[in-house]
Design a protein around this motif. Structure first.
Motif, PDB file in Angstrom:
ATOM      1  N   LYS A   1      -8.731  -7.115   0.119  1.00 47.21           N
ATOM      2  CA  LYS A   1     -10.050  -6.664  -0.316  1.00 47.21           C
ATOM      3  C   LYS A   1     -11.172  -7.613   0.101  1.00 47.21           C
ATOM      4  O   LYS A   1     -12.207  -7.176   0.628  1.00 47.21           O
TER       5      LYS A   1
ATOM      6  N   VAL B   1     -11.783  -7.441   3.855  1.00 45.79           N
ATOM      7  CA  VAL B   1     -12.481  -6.194   4.194  1.00 45.79           C
ATOM      8  C   VAL B   1     -13.966  -6.329   3.893  1.00 45.79           C
ATOM      9  O   VAL B   1     -14.827  -5.935   4.690  1.00 45.79           O
TER      10      VAL B   1
ATOM     11  N   LEU C   1      -6.143  -3.741  11.416  1.00 41.35           N
ATOM     12  CA  LEU C   1      -6.086  -4.520  10.189  1.00 41.35           C
ATOM     13  C   LEU C   1      -4.628  -4.740   9.801  1.00 41.35           C
ATOM     14  O   LEU C   1      -3.915  -3.784   9.492  1.00 41.35           O
TER      15      LEU C   1
ATOM     16  N   MET D   1      -2.642  -4.626   0.153  1.00 41.79           N
ATOM     17  CA  MET D   1      -3.767  -3.947   0.763  1.00 41.79           C
ATOM     18  C   MET D   1      -4.818  -3.601  -0.299  1.00 41.79           C
ATOM     19  O   MET D   1      -4.775  -4.081  -1.425  1.00 41.79           O
TER      20      MET D   1
ATOM     21  N   VAL E   1      -9.618   0.749   2.266  1.00 42.94           N
ATOM     22  CA  VAL E   1     -10.102   0.430   3.625  1.00 42.94           C
ATOM     23  C   VAL E   1     -11.169   1.414   4.095  1.00 42.94           C
ATOM     24  O   VAL E   1     -11.609   1.336   5.242  1.00 42.94           O
TER      25      VAL E   1
ATOM     26  N   VAL F   1      -4.061   0.409  10.661  1.00 36.85           N
ATOM     27  CA  VAL F   1      -3.818  -0.386   9.458  1.00 36.85           C
ATOM     28  C   VAL F   1      -2.319  -0.565   9.302  1.00 36.85           C
ATOM     29  O   VAL F   1      -1.558   0.403   9.388  1.00 36.85           O
TER      30      VAL F   1
END
Length: 309
Positions: free
Chosen positions: A78, A81, A99, A114, A117, A132
């Motif tokens: 997070k 991102v 990613l 994760m 996204v 991803v």
């Protein structure tokens, strides 16, 4: 199978690892830049990202590959991102983003933590390619993106809400879609009904490559594709890495013609030698990948997908 090497090329560019303080750097648009924290790094990902943008000419960067984003202990993606998205305006030429270029010795694919996204697709309207890796706590909301041509999710278990969000997205120029569905044990709880929007041919009108791979219900997928309208417009099809058996392969052969395909990827399968030969004979002009044959006599309950943990 495990993910045991980093990307060598991405977006038709060689991958180059960014090293702060290096005496010379390649031209910003000549490589796909890999940004990754070394174990026990002195800085966090946001600081490394900022250093990268201050070192190269970000206005001409075309492709970025994100590797490990944690310093010591695993942590959700997070914050990484957010750091990337916060500087999106400095990357107006960015066309491709990967990613999670992480190998098993850095972190098993299903241990990657994760997050949502969606923001990355929102802040980079010029993206044509988005990939991803990792499924744990992965989230996606339906989006509209007018330039995205390739979308790829690699997971040992891809959550069904992500699959449904892809299906509900408006991606009018999408040509390539790859989903590693994975296993329920690691969150891969999608069903054949969740895949319906990819099969009817209406959702993504210019789709040319479809990958529904790494699945515990690969036979069911193959049976659905045997009569799916989308197949007629495909150039390549990927049903690899799962537990495909003679039942699924027979359904494919008994369904609509597949001879228009350039290639069909079935590697890591549970097909008998007889069925493999039937496929080769039925598809003489098609490149059929039947490598990594597993023991077809194994108890179906003991069969496994190529990538899970």
């Amino acid at each position: 199978m495990t993910v045991n090497h980093h990307l060598g090329h991405f977006h038709d560019l060689p991958v180059h690892s960014f090293t702060p303080g290096a005496a010379a750097q390649p031209a910003a648009d000549a490589v796909a830049w890999r940004i990754a924290l070394e174990y026990d790094a002195a800085c966090d990902f946001a600081e490394l990202w900022s250093t990268f943008l201050d070192t190269v000419d970000p206005a001409t960067v075309r492709a970025v590959v994100i590797g490990s984003w944690w310093q010591r202990d695993y942590e959700p993606v997070k914050a990484a991102v957010a750091a990337i998205a916060d500087e999106a305006e400095r990357l107006p030429a960015l066309e491709a983003l990967f990613l999670g270029d992480v190998t098993y010795d850095e972190c098993e694919i299903s241990w990657l933590e994760m997050s949502d996204v969606t923001l990355l697709l929102t802040v980079f309207p010029s993206l044509t390619e988005f990939s991803v890796r990792g499924g744990t706590d992965l989230r996606l909301s339906p989006v509209r993106h007018d330039r995205l041509r390739s979308l790829r999710f690699e997971a040992g278990g891809l959550p069904s809400p992500v699959v449904r969000a892809v299906a509900a997205s408006e991606l009018p120029v999408l040509e390539e879609l790859v989903l590693w569905l994975g296993v329920d044990e690691y969150g891969g709880d999608a069903t054949i009904d969740d895949l319906g929007p990819f099969l009817d041919g209406a959702r993504f009108p210019v789709l040319r490559h479809l990958g529904l791979a790494n699945s515990e219900f690969q036979d069911e997928i193959a049976s659905a594709l045997a009569h799916a309208p989308v197949v007629a417009r495909l150039e390549t099809l990927d049903l690899s890495m799962g537990v495909l058996s003679d039942e699924g392969a027979a359904a494919l052969l008994e369904g609509q013609p597949l001879t228009h395909l350039r290639a069909i990827d079935l590697h890591h399968h549970y097909l008998t030698e007889e069925m493999q030969e039937r496929l080769r004979e039925a598809l003489p002009g098609v490149e059929v990948d039947l490598s990594e044959a597993e023991d077809e006599g194994e108890d179906p309950e003991d069969r496994y997908v190529a990538v899970a943990e």
